[in-house]
Motif scaffolding. Structure first.
Motif, PDB file in Angstrom:
ATOM      1  N   PHE A   6       0.820  -1.206   0.000  1.00  0.00           N
ATOM      2  CA  PHE A   6       0.000   0.000   0.000  1.00  0.00           C
ATOM      3  C   PHE A   6       0.857   1.261   0.000  1.00  0.00           C
ATOM      4  CE2 PHE A   6      -2.728  -3.306   1.413  1.00  0.00           C
ATOM      5  CZ  PHE A   6      -4.010  -2.947   1.026  1.00  0.00           C
TER       6      PHE A   6
ATOM      7  N   ALA B 232      -0.298   1.080   5.398  1.00  0.00           N
ATOM      8  CA  ALA B 232      -1.417   0.340   6.012  1.00  0.00           C
ATOM      9  C   ALA B 232      -0.931  -0.690   7.028  1.00  0.00           C
ATOM     10  CB  ALA B 232      -2.276  -0.332   4.925  1.00  0.00           C
TER      11      ALA B 232
ATOM     12  N   VAL C  43      -0.218  -1.919  11.135  1.00  0.00           N
ATOM     13  CA  VAL C  43      -0.789  -1.728  12.470  1.00  0.00           C
ATOM     14  C   VAL C  43       0.297  -1.054  13.310  1.00  0.00           C
ATOM     15  CG1 VAL C  43      -1.863  -2.822  14.466  1.00  0.00           C
ATOM     16  CG2 VAL C  43      -2.206  -3.775  12.182  1.00  0.00           C
TER      17      VAL C  43
ATOM     18  N   ARG D  40       0.741   0.052  16.339  1.00  0.00           N
ATOM     19  CA  ARG D  40       1.132  -0.325  17.693  1.00  0.00           C
ATOM     20  C   ARG D  40       1.721  -1.723  17.774  1.00  0.00           C
ATOM     21  NH1 ARG D  40      -1.069   2.673  21.967  1.00  0.00           N
ATOM     22  NH2 ARG D  40      -2.578   4.244  21.371  1.00  0.00           N
TER      23      ARG D  40
ATOM     24  N   VAL E  10      -6.866 -16.713  14.235  1.00  0.00           N
ATOM     25  CA  VAL E  10      -7.570 -15.946  15.272  1.00  0.00           C
ATOM     26  C   VAL E  10      -6.729 -15.878  16.540  1.00  0.00           C
ATOM     27  CG1 VAL E  10      -9.572 -15.884  16.781  1.00  0.00           C
ATOM     28  CG2 VAL E  10      -9.876 -16.374  14.364  1.00  0.00           C
TER      29      VAL E  10
ATOM     30  N   ARG F 115       5.760  -7.647   4.564  1.00  0.00           N
ATOM     31  CA  ARG F 115       4.456  -8.269   4.809  1.00  0.00           C
ATOM     32  C   ARG F 115       3.908  -8.877   3.524  1.00  0.00           C
ATOM     33  NH1 ARG F 115      -0.350  -4.544   6.884  1.00  0.00           N
ATOM     34  NH2 ARG F 115      -0.056  -3.631   4.824  1.00  0.00           N
TER      35      ARG F 115
ATOM     36  N   ALA G 165      -7.031   1.592   7.178  1.00  0.00           N
ATOM     37  CA  ALA G 165      -6.109   1.032   6.182  1.00  0.00           C
ATOM     38  C   ALA G 165      -5.591  -0.354   6.557  1.00  0.00           C
ATOM     39  CB  ALA G 165      -4.963   2.019   5.948  1.00  0.00           C
ATOM     40  N   PRO G 166      -5.111  -0.569   7.801  1.00  0.00           N
ATOM     41  CA  PRO G 166      -4.604  -1.914   8.116  1.00  0.00           C
ATOM     42  C   PRO G 166      -5.703  -2.986   8.046  1.00  0.00           C
ATOM     43  CG  PRO G 166      -4.060  -0.361   9.875  1.00  0.00           C
ATOM     44  CD  PRO G 166      -4.938   0.362   8.915  1.00  0.00           C
TER      45      PRO G 166
ATOM     46  N   ALA H 297      -8.174  -3.012   5.840  1.00  0.00           N
ATOM     47  CA  ALA H 297      -8.266  -3.323   4.411  1.00  0.00           C
ATOM     48  C   ALA H 297      -7.078  -4.179   3.975  1.00  0.00           C
ATOM     49  CB  ALA H 297      -8.314  -2.026   3.599  1.00  0.00           C
ATOM     50  N   ALA H 298      -5.900  -3.890   4.541  1.00  0.00           N
ATOM     51  CA  ALA H 298      -4.701  -4.648   4.161  1.00  0.00           C
ATOM     52  C   ALA H 298      -4.848  -6.115   4.561  1.00  0.00           C
ATOM     53  CB  ALA H 298      -3.470  -4.032   4.825  1.00  0.00           C
ATOM     54  N   LEU H 299      -5.389  -6.364   5.755  1.00  0.00           N
ATOM     55  CA  LEU H 299      -5.549  -7.754   6.200  1.00  0.00           C
ATOM     56  C   LEU H 299      -6.617  -8.463   5.384  1.00  0.00           C
ATOM     57  CD1 LEU H 299      -3.668  -6.993   8.521  1.00  0.00           C
ATOM     58  CD2 LEU H 299      -5.133  -8.335  10.024  1.00  0.00           C
TER      59      LEU H 299
ATOM     60  N   PRO I 132     -13.329 -11.771   8.952  1.00  0.00           N
ATOM     61  CA  PRO I 132     -13.725 -10.684   9.855  1.00  0.00           C
ATOM     62  C   PRO I 132     -13.191 -10.853  11.288  1.00  0.00           C
ATOM     63  CG  PRO I 132     -15.636 -11.630   8.731  1.00  0.00           C
ATOM     64  CD  PRO I 132     -14.466 -12.455   8.346  1.00  0.00           C
ATOM     65  N   LEU I 133     -13.245 -12.073  11.815  1.00  0.00           N
ATOM     66  CA  LEU I 133     -12.795 -12.312  13.190  1.00  0.00           C
ATOM     67  C   LEU I 133     -11.289 -12.094  13.310  1.00  0.00           C
ATOM     68  CD1 LEU I 133     -14.621 -13.079  15.496  1.00  0.00           C
ATOM     69  CD2 LEU I 133     -13.831 -15.444  15.294  1.00  0.00           C
ATOM     70  N   VAL I 134     -10.574 -12.551  12.295  1.00  0.00           N
ATOM     71  CA  VAL I 134      -9.114 -12.397  12.281  1.00  0.00           C
ATOM     72  C   VAL I 134      -8.755 -10.915  12.159  1.00  0.00           C
ATOM     73  CG1 VAL I 134      -6.995 -12.996  11.052  1.00  0.00           C
ATOM     74  CG2 VAL I 134      -8.807 -14.689  11.301  1.00  0.00           C
TER      75      VAL I 134
ATOM     76  N   ARG J 146      -9.242  -9.310  15.489  1.00  0.00           N
ATOM     77  CA  ARG J 146      -8.202  -9.701  16.432  1.00  0.00           C
ATOM     78  C   ARG J 146      -6.855  -9.035  16.123  1.00  0.00           C
ATOM     79  NH1 ARG J 146      -4.577 -10.138  18.793  1.00  0.00           N
ATOM     80  NH2 ARG J 146      -3.536 -11.797  19.946  1.00  0.00           N
ATOM     81  N   HIS J 147      -6.494  -8.908  14.828  1.00  0.00           N
ATOM     82  CA  HIS J 147      -5.134  -8.485  14.501  1.00  0.00           C
ATOM     83  C   HIS J 147      -5.018  -7.067  13.950  1.00  0.00           C
ATOM     84  CE1 HIS J 147      -3.267 -12.305  15.404  1.00  0.00           C
ATOM     85  NE2 HIS J 147      -4.280 -12.901  14.796  1.00  0.00           N
ATOM     86  N   ALA J 148      -6.119  -6.476  13.490  1.00  0.00           N
ATOM     87  CA  ALA J 148      -6.029  -5.104  12.968  1.00  0.00           C
ATOM     88  C   ALA J 148      -6.769  -4.115  13.869  1.00  0.00           C
ATOM     89  CB  ALA J 148      -6.579  -5.026  11.548  1.00  0.00           C
TER      90      ALA J 148
ATOM     91  N   PRO K  30      -5.506  -4.584  18.308  1.00  0.00           N
ATOM     92  CA  PRO K  30      -4.229  -3.990  18.717  1.00  0.00           C
ATOM     93  C   PRO K  30      -4.274  -2.464  18.724  1.00  0.00           C
ATOM     94  CG  PRO K  30      -3.881  -5.632  17.005  1.00  0.00           C
ATOM     95  CD  PRO K  30      -5.358  -5.436  17.120  1.00  0.00           C
ATOM     96  N   GLN K  31      -5.124  -1.870  17.902  1.00  0.00           N
ATOM     97  CA  GLN K  31      -5.220  -0.415  17.886  1.00  0.00           C
ATOM     98  C   GLN K  31      -6.030   0.092  19.074  1.00  0.00           C
ATOM     99  OE1 GLN K  31      -5.827   1.656  14.067  1.00  0.00           O
ATOM    100  NE2 GLN K  31      -6.111  -0.330  13.133  1.00  0.00           N
TER     101      GLN K  31
ATOM    102  N   PRO L 192      -4.876  -0.787  23.963  1.00  0.00           N
ATOM    103  CA  PRO L 192      -4.153   0.067  24.909  1.00  0.00           C
ATOM    104  C   PRO L 192      -4.969   1.294  25.319  1.00  0.00           C
ATOM    105  CG  PRO L 192      -2.804  -0.446  22.983  1.00  0.00           C
ATOM    106  CD  PRO L 192      -4.195  -0.872  22.668  1.00  0.00           C
ATOM    107  N   VAL L 193      -5.732   1.833  24.373  1.00  0.00           N
ATOM    108  CA  VAL L 193      -6.548   3.011  24.678  1.00  0.00           C
ATOM    109  C   VAL L 193      -7.642   2.645  25.674  1.00  0.00           C
ATOM    110  CG1 VAL L 193      -7.951   4.845  23.660  1.00  0.00           C
ATOM    111  CG2 VAL L 193      -6.096   3.818  22.331  1.00  0.00           C
TER     112      VAL L 193
END
Ligand SMILES: Nc1ncnc2c1ncn2[C@@H]1O[C@H](COP(=O)(O)OP(=O)(O)O)[C@@H](O)[C@H]1O
Ligand SMILES: [Mg+2]
Lengths: 260, 253
Positions: free
Chosen positions: A88, A92, A94, A96, A117, A161, B157-158, B160-162, B169-171, B174-176, B179-180, B183-184
């Motif tokens: 991208f 794009a 993550v 953090r 998952v 990636r 964006a991340p 869409a990348a995944l 959707p579940l993945v 969990r991964h995009a 993690p964002q 922490p917040v």
């Protein structure tokens, strides 16, 4: 020879846009080639690459990717998506998560849903991810969080990636536009080399003719959504690229970014 | 002629002066009473000293109850805030939904905790239960707003990348997305828990359970030395909470 990309009379208008972003586009790319998509800002490069990645619907024409036709009304089945990798323009990533975690994210479509998952990669996935990081020259950044990396380092993570995904077709949207010229050559070099080493087809977009000449075997010029030329790199004339950028200097509407 | 900025300053200082004069003139301050109250105040403070250390049991019992109120109230607030945050988020629902929900949250934030607690005591009776409900209600006004901001802060964006890499959707969640957000969410929840703990120290004064109950009881029965001990304990607790919070906050930024 089998075709990685076959596009026939493709047109597309963005929702709410007046002019088409792509107009009557046709070309083919044989499997294993490395091709540059060259054009000024706003030419339609991002639109074309995203469409080939299955992220844009509502177009007209015929498009086949890796031998399978794309459906203009719905995204491709999930099982086919790992075969097309995308770098991208704005990375794009993550922010953090660590560089390694981000590269492993490229493996998610290839892992079993259970492992995906849970986020527990197999040794095999870790190997591939670490190799991709090493191929991009950033093995030592694996455990660093992406938000602590420089633009050039992020660019490499984004490419790593894509490589970890083991795609048969690599679509890269201006993969080096955020780097200085020396770095741009280096990173584009390692990306195209990694693609060749993996027997993958590569289509990267660029607004820099010199980079396209150095790293692509074929150059497709695009301007205002239309294909301007499609030639082997050795046959590309300077006036053809000059024509591509005609009138795309700094205009009041586009601002100084359009010079690039 | 005055420059506009000078004029603005003049208006501001005039308004402040008028406000002070209005308050002084119309309130029955009776400064004379303050003068004659000297001996009484000395007596009052004198009776607080030395603080009575025999109330340690009550302090322990009261603090434990305050802690329980804060924990259960915070849990309630987290549970209420999760669905409300989705409804208050710009990226999840339309303006027709998040507009009114945000207004509701602002209204909830505007109602002081002690007032909610008094109403709850009236509704469900004395004890920790009205305190827990009051904390859960009051904290939701802030927490749901913070959670909604955490949702809206997630970059697309991340995700869409995944999806492009073939993640379901579940993945992607969990991964995009997670993690964002995590922490917040953790930081906001700890911050709100600290506020809940601090604010629920006084809930007992209106009969909603916790250590504040003893302050009110001892003052009403003129046992100022005991009230002083409990007050010192409350101040100590606030300082401890603050210290823990500072260390925690360092870890989450
Ligand atoms: N989401 C969108 N909605 C409307 N118009 C768009 C959108 N994305 C791109 N465009 C327009 O489509 C044209 C091609 O854009 P793009 O594919 O991003 O070009 P490039 O990547 O070559 O700079 C431009 O005129 C741009 O303004
Ligand atoms: Mg672009």
């Amino acid at each position: 020879m089998s075709m990685a990309i076959e596009i026939d009379d493709l047109s597309y208008v963005h929702k709410g846009a007046q002019l088409p972003a792509l107009e009557r586009v046709s070309f083919r790319i044989p499997a294993g080639e490395c091709v540059a998509l060259l054009g000024p800002s706003g030419a339609g490069k991002t639109t074309l690459l995203a469409l080939l990645d299955g992220r844009i619907q509502g177009w007209r024409g015929r498009v086949s990717v890796l031998g399978a036709p794309l459906n203009p009304d719905r995204p491709p089945p999930r099982a086919r998506r790992p075969d097309t990798g995308f770098v991208f323009q704005e990375f794009a990533l993550v922010e953090r998560s660590t560089a390694l975690r981000n590269v492993l994210n490229g493996r998610l479509g290839r892992m079993s849903p259970f492992h995906a998952v849970l986020g527990s990669p197999m040794a095999h996935d870790l190997d591939i991810a670490r190799t991709a990081l090493a191929d991009c020259g950033i093995a030592e950044l694996a455990e660093r969080r992406v938000d602590s990396l420089s633009g050039g380092q992020r660019q490499r993570v984004a490419i790593a990636r894509c490589l970890a995904q083991e795609p048969r077709l690599i679509l890269a949207d201006e993969p080096v536009s955020n780097l200085d010229p020396a770095r741009a050559g280096e990173v584009l070099g390692l990306m195209t080399k990694a693609a060749r080493a993996r027997d993958a087809t590569a289509l990267f977009s660029s607004h820099q003719p010199d980079l396209a000449r150095r790293f692509a075997g074929r150059i497709i010029g695009i301007r205002e959504g239309r294909i301007a030329f499609n030639v082997p790199t050795s046959e590309l004339k300077d006036d053809a690229t000059a024509e591509l950028y005609r009138g795309s200097g700094p205009t009041p509407e586009l601002g100084p970014r359009a010079v690039l | 002629m005055m420059a506009p900025r000078d004029f603005g300053g003049f208006v501001t200082s005039s308004l402040i002066a008028i406000a002070i004069l209005w308050s002084l003139v119309t309130t029955d301050v009776e400064l004379s009473r303050l003068a004659s109250a000297g001996p009484r105040i000395t007596d009052f403070i004198g009776r607080m000293f030395p603080p009575d250390p025999t109330v340690m049991t009550e302090i322990k019992k009261g603090s434990a109850e305050t802690l329980r109120i804060a924990i259960l109230g915070s849990l309630g607030a987290v549970l209420l805030s999760t669905p409300l945050a989705i409804l208050a988020s710009e990226t999840m629902v339309s303006r027709a939904v998040f507009g009114p929900v945000r207004a509701l949250l602002a209204f909830i934030r505007a109602v002081p905790l002690i007032l909610v607690a008094m109403l709850m005591v009236g509704a469900v009776g004395l004890g920790p239960l009205p305190g827990i409900i009051a904390v859960a209600f009051h904290a939701t006004g802030m927490l749901a707003k913070f959670y909604a901001e955490a949702i809206d802060g997630v970059s697309r964006a991340p995700i869409a990348a995944l999806e492009s890499a073939g993640a379901g959707p579940l993945v992607r969640l969990r991964h995009a997305i997670w993690p964002q957000m995590a922490p917040v969410i953790a930081r906001d929840t700890i911050f709100r828990f600290e506020l809940n703990l601090r604010e629920s120290l006084v809930l007992g004064i209106v009969g909603a359970g916790g250590i504040g109950f003893y302050i009110q009881t001892y003052i009403r029965s003129f046992q100022y030395d005991k009230a002083a001990s409990v007050t010192i304990a409350v101040v100590g607790l606030v300082i401890v909470i603050e210290a823990i919070n500072i260390t925690l906050r360092r870890r989450f930024t």
